[in-house]
Design a protein around this motif. Structure first.
Motif, PDB file in Angstrom:
ATOM      1  N   SER A  43     -27.960  46.562 -82.324  1.00 27.65           N
ATOM      2  CA  SER A  43     -28.319  46.741 -83.729  1.00 27.65           C
ATOM      3  C   SER A  43     -27.391  47.786 -84.329  1.00 27.65           C
ATOM      4  O   SER A  43     -26.775  48.567 -83.609  1.00 27.65           O
ATOM      5  CB  SER A  43     -29.781  47.172 -83.876  1.00 27.65           C
ATOM      6  OG  SER A  43     -29.987  48.439 -83.272  1.00 27.65           O
ATOM      7  N   GLU A  46     -30.176  49.706 -88.462  1.00 23.07           N
ATOM      8  CA  GLU A  46     -31.412  48.943 -88.616  1.00 23.07           C
ATOM      9  C   GLU A  46     -31.188  47.452 -88.819  1.00 23.07           C
ATOM     10  O   GLU A  46     -32.135  46.702 -89.090  1.00 23.07           O
ATOM     11  CB  GLU A  46     -32.270  49.504 -89.756  1.00 23.07           C
ATOM     12  CG  GLU A  46     -32.692  50.955 -89.526  1.00 23.07           C
ATOM     13  CD  GLU A  46     -33.598  51.467 -90.630  1.00 23.07           C
ATOM     14  OE1 GLU A  46     -33.820  50.724 -91.602  1.00 23.07           O
ATOM     15  OE2 GLU A  46     -34.085  52.606 -90.497  1.00 23.07           O
ATOM     16  N   ILE A  48     -30.559  44.096 -87.024  1.00 23.11           N
ATOM     17  CA  ILE A  48     -30.603  43.476 -85.701  1.00 23.11           C
ATOM     18  C   ILE A  48     -29.503  42.424 -85.606  1.00 23.11           C
ATOM     19  O   ILE A  48     -29.369  41.564 -86.494  1.00 23.11           O
ATOM     20  CB  ILE A  48     -31.973  42.838 -85.449  1.00 23.11           C
ATOM     21  CG1 ILE A  48     -33.049  43.926 -85.397  1.00 23.11           C
ATOM     22  CG2 ILE A  48     -31.967  42.035 -84.151  1.00 23.11           C
ATOM     23  CD1 ILE A  48     -34.447  43.387 -85.276  1.00 23.11           C
ATOM     24  N   GLY A 116     -32.020  40.751 -81.024  1.00 23.30           N
ATOM     25  CA  GLY A 116     -30.795  41.483 -80.717  1.00 23.30           C
ATOM     26  C   GLY A 116     -30.650  41.860 -79.262  1.00 23.30           C
ATOM     27  O   GLY A 116     -29.843  42.729 -78.928  1.00 23.30           O
TER      28      GLY A 116
END
Length: 348
Positions: A43, A46, A48, A116
């Motif tokens: 990531s 924030e 992913i 992710g």
């Protein structure tokens, strides 16, 4: 004779019931999945990153306090003597270049999922290299740095969670200038071991893009220009000179290939002014060990000289108590049935 048979059957039933009751108080053990797992979590700010491709290679194993390259990586001349947080990232870039140069096959590969994450399981102790590839998520593309990780534990099963460093670049049609430079660390060629030229291969998305000769005439450097299309660029020294080690550092546009003579101990000796503008930063990894009861996390720098990973109550095999009550009830029920259907004694 029928009485003897019935008596034997009754004794057999009672014997089985006793065994069931005794077995209920003996721990039931089941084997856990063998092997160890590396999980990468990708990531950036924030965001992913799903669909990022990763390859995993087993590069070597521990040898005392250090490491040796084995298998396909046995010929790698990267320096593994200093596995500090600063140098582990540079070592990973160097070993990555070797894998690309040799077109080595990974032991596993795959894409990150919708969260992710990607996991590689069934691993044994050893030193592993993870190579990731850029992915476009408009209006950016995201490119990960390679990782060197040691799988080492006195347990048969654990999970190592790593968080790769990822750079984010805005997609554009701009033209980008790339540079590769050779630096010698050999006390001004004191031992006259330096060759008159070196051959450097330039790779674009792991395919050979160009081959260049670096020498004194071009001041040991080369520059090329390409459109910024989110491609992954890498360089590799085709043949590292005898008695030298290699270190390759890079960011998104600059590549620095250092050759250090075996008599030189400092990678910066005689080269205090030559640096790669750092997009290369230390990546912090989190070791996460999951058990059936709890999850213990320890933040460590990505150094393969870290002590063995240990856990609290990690079940190599599991001890289960839930079957106890049903087995006790079953055993007692069979005993009761055997008494209920007990045949009456016949008069002789």
């Amino acid at each position: 004779m029928p009485y003897i048979i019935k008596r034997a059957q009754k004794l057999l039933i009672r014997f089985i019931c006793v065994l069931l009751v005794m077995a209920a108080f003996v721990p039931v053990r089941i084997s856990a999945d063998s092997g160890k797992t590396i999980t990468l979590e990708c990531s950036k700010d924030e965001v992913i990153i799903a669909g990022m491709r990763w390859k995993l290679f087993r590069t070597g194993e521990r040898n005392g306090s250090g490491f040796i390259f084995t298998g396909d990586f046995a010929g790698c001349q990267a320096d593994m003597s200093d596995m500090s947080a600063e140098n582990i990232s540079r070592a990973a870039q160097t070993v990555e270049s070797y894998a690309i140069k040799k077109m080595l096959a990974p032991i596993a590969e795959g894409l990150t999922d919708s969260s992710g994450k990607i996991s590689f399981g069934g691993l044994s102790d050893g030193l592993y290299l993870a190579i990731g590839y850029p992915v476009d998520i408009a209006p950016y593309y995201y490119e990960p740095s390679p990782l060197l990780m040691e799988v080492r534990s006195d347990k048969d099963s654990f999970t190592f969670d790593a968080y790769p460093k990822i750079i984010r670049v805005t997609l554009s049609d701009r033209v980008v200038s790339y540079t590769v430079k050779k630096v010698w660390l050999d006390n001004d060629d004191l031992y006259e071991a330096r060759p008159t030229y070196v051959t450097v291969d330039i790779f674009r998305n792991e395919e050979l893009y160009d081959t260049v000769i670096l020498n004194e005439e071009n001041e040991w450097k080369y520059r090329w220009v390409e459109s910024d299309t989110g491609a992954q660029w890498r360089v590799a020294e085709r043949a590292v000179p005898v008695d030298y080690e290699v270190r390759i550092e890079h960011n998104d546009t600059q590549f620095l290939v250092r050759n250090r003579h075996k008599t030189v101990t400092d990678w910066d000796e005689g080269d205090r002014t030559t640096t790669v503008t750092p997009n290369i930063t230390t990546t912090t990894m989190t070791t996460a060990v999951t058990t059936s009861e709890e999850k213990t996390k320890t933040t460590v720098p990505p150094t393969t000289s870290a002590p063995p990973v240990t856990t609290t109550g990690l079940p190599q095999t599991g001890q289960l108590w839930w079957p106890v009550l049903p087995m006790v009830i079953g055993g007692l029920l069979l005993i009761a049935i055997s008494f209920f259907f007990r045949p009456g004694r016949k008069n002789e």
